[in-house]
Enzyme design. Structure first.
Site, PDB file in Angstrom:
ATOM      1  N   CYS A 137       0.769  -1.295  -0.055  1.00 21.19           N
ATOM      2  CA  CYS A 137      -0.027  -0.104   0.117  1.00 21.19           C
ATOM      3  C   CYS A 137       1.336   1.424  -0.205  1.00 21.19           C
ATOM      4  CB  CYS A 137      -0.654  -0.157   1.071  1.00 21.19           C
ATOM      5  SG  CYS A 137      -1.298   1.441   1.534  1.00 21.19           S
ATOM      6  N   CYS A 140      -0.727   4.054   2.290  1.00 24.72           N
ATOM      7  CA  CYS A 140      -0.249   3.717   3.249  1.00 24.72           C
ATOM      8  C   CYS A 140       0.665   3.831   3.601  1.00 24.72           C
ATOM      9  CB  CYS A 140      -0.694   2.406   3.915  1.00 24.72           C
ATOM     10  SG  CYS A 140      -2.272   1.815   3.255  1.00 24.72           S
ATOM     11  N   ASP A 141       2.198   3.795   3.402  1.00 23.58           N
ATOM     12  CA  ASP A 141       3.776   3.538   3.711  1.00 23.58           C
ATOM     13  C   ASP A 141       4.526   4.161   2.941  1.00 23.58           C
ATOM     14  OD1 ASP A 141       2.559   1.973   5.472  1.00 23.58           O
ATOM     15  OD2 ASP A 141       2.822   0.405   4.223  1.00 23.58           O
TER      16      ASP A 141
END
Ligand code: NDP
Length: 311
Positions: A137, A140-141
């Site tokens: 992701c 997300c990261d």
């Protein structure tokens, strides 16, 4: 047989948010956690984009908070896996859930929040470095790799979207596509081609992720020429698709070609009365914790209204 007002299958942000709302509406929900209590976020390290956490929060802690909040209002959480369902056809009829181990329960309403599972390449080095620089992701990261060199695998819309997202944050993005063309829409491909710091490589496959505890590089093979090359990166993003966890609903609930549950527009209603779907199991586009939580809230409100309509 035990009879529940609301059974929630799945324990990610969608399931627990549904539980918070259902419990506060006195639907006495029971959450069946599934095999991975807490869902996909328990495999994430830092969550920086969930509103309300100014300093960020690690994924497992956030899921504990959500569970505690659901339990505060009387939600019962059972570590159990639903292996089969019999959903009733008629409004007001009870649905039966078969729990692994042989037990069964009946429920007036069922909220499905079983999520989706990111696909990985399956390399031992990739599995070892999940949480150490391998992620599924970018939204997300990606931020943790600001100014660094990263790589992304995949040629679909997700890979193209995430590559352009990463290109805005990172120094260089190497994009690895296994065929000589991308599956992504032309518009998305155009965005990839326009980004000056995306190095797009066709016919390219990952042979090994290099690094002991954190990602340090990749060994890449050109599947046409057989040439092998090593590149230095600190983050590897896998964007080769997700599999919605819907196998047990096949033949009963409407789903699209990829297996995502189909809900009525602007609601969480499935094609069976009293059965609702929320979170990634019905969303292949956004797939964020906050959007999953939003649809969990919708599912609980839809379940409450459904039960009210029966009286
Ligand atoms: P897709 O299934 O569309 O694409 C998967 C990509 O990964 C393909 O390029 C595929 O290659 C590649 N791939 C699969 N397995 C491997 C492997 N083992 N090694 C290397 N590459 C592999 O998945 P997406 O997640 O991209 O998209 C899912 C759906 O969501 C699509 O319908 C998409 O259109 C939609 N979507 C729409 C968005 C938007 O409109 N903004 C954003 C994101 C998703 P190959 O082509 O060779 O099979």
């Amino acid at each position: 047989m035990e009879r529940l007002k609301t059974a929630i299958i799945g324990s990610g942000p969608a399931g627990y948010t549904a539980a918070i709302y259902a419990a506060r509406a006195d639907l006495q929900p029971v959450v069946f956690t599934g095999m991975e209590p807490g869902g996909q976020l328990t495999t994430t390290t830092e969550v920086d984009n969930f509103p309300g956490y100014p300093e960020g929060v690690d994924g497992p802690s956030m899921m504990v908070h959500l569970q505690q909040q659901a339990e505060r209002f009387g939600t019962e959480v059972r570590i159990a896996y639903i292996e089969k369902v019999d959903f009733a056809m008629d409004k007001g009829s009870l649905h039966t859930l078969h729990i692994q181990g042989g037990e069964q329960v009946q429920a007036e309403t069922v909220i499905i929040s079983t999520g989706a599972t990111a696909k990985y390449l399956g390399l031992p080095s990739e599995q070892r470095l999940r949480g150490g620089g391998v992620s599924a992701c970018a939204v997300c990261d990606g931020f943790f790799y600001k100014g660094q060199d990263v790589a992304i695998v995949g040629g679909g819309d997700t890979a193209a979207e995430e590559a352009t997202y990463l290109a805005n944050i990172c120094n260089k993005v190497t994009m690895l596509v296994r065929k000589g063309e991308m599956r992504a829409s032309k518009a998305m491909q155009h965005r990839v081609n326009k980004a000056e710091n995306i190095d797009l490589r066709y016919y390219s496959e990952v042979e090994e992720v290099i690094g002991e505890s954190v990602v340090e590089g990749l060994r890449i093979k050109n599947n046409q020429t057989g040439d092998v090359e090593e590149i230095g990166i600190t983050g590897l993003f896998i964007a080769i698709g997700h599999k919605p966890n819907t196998d047990i609903f096949k033949g009963q609930l409407e789903m699209d070609d990829a297996g995502y549950l189909i809900t009525e527009t602007k609601s969480t209603h499935t094609n069976r009365p009293g059965v609702f779907a929320s979170g990634d199991v019905q969303d292949k586009e956004y797939r964020q914790a906050v959007t999953a939580a939003g649809t969990g809230c919708m599912a609980a409100l839809d379940a409450e209204r459904y039960l009210q309509s029966l009286t």
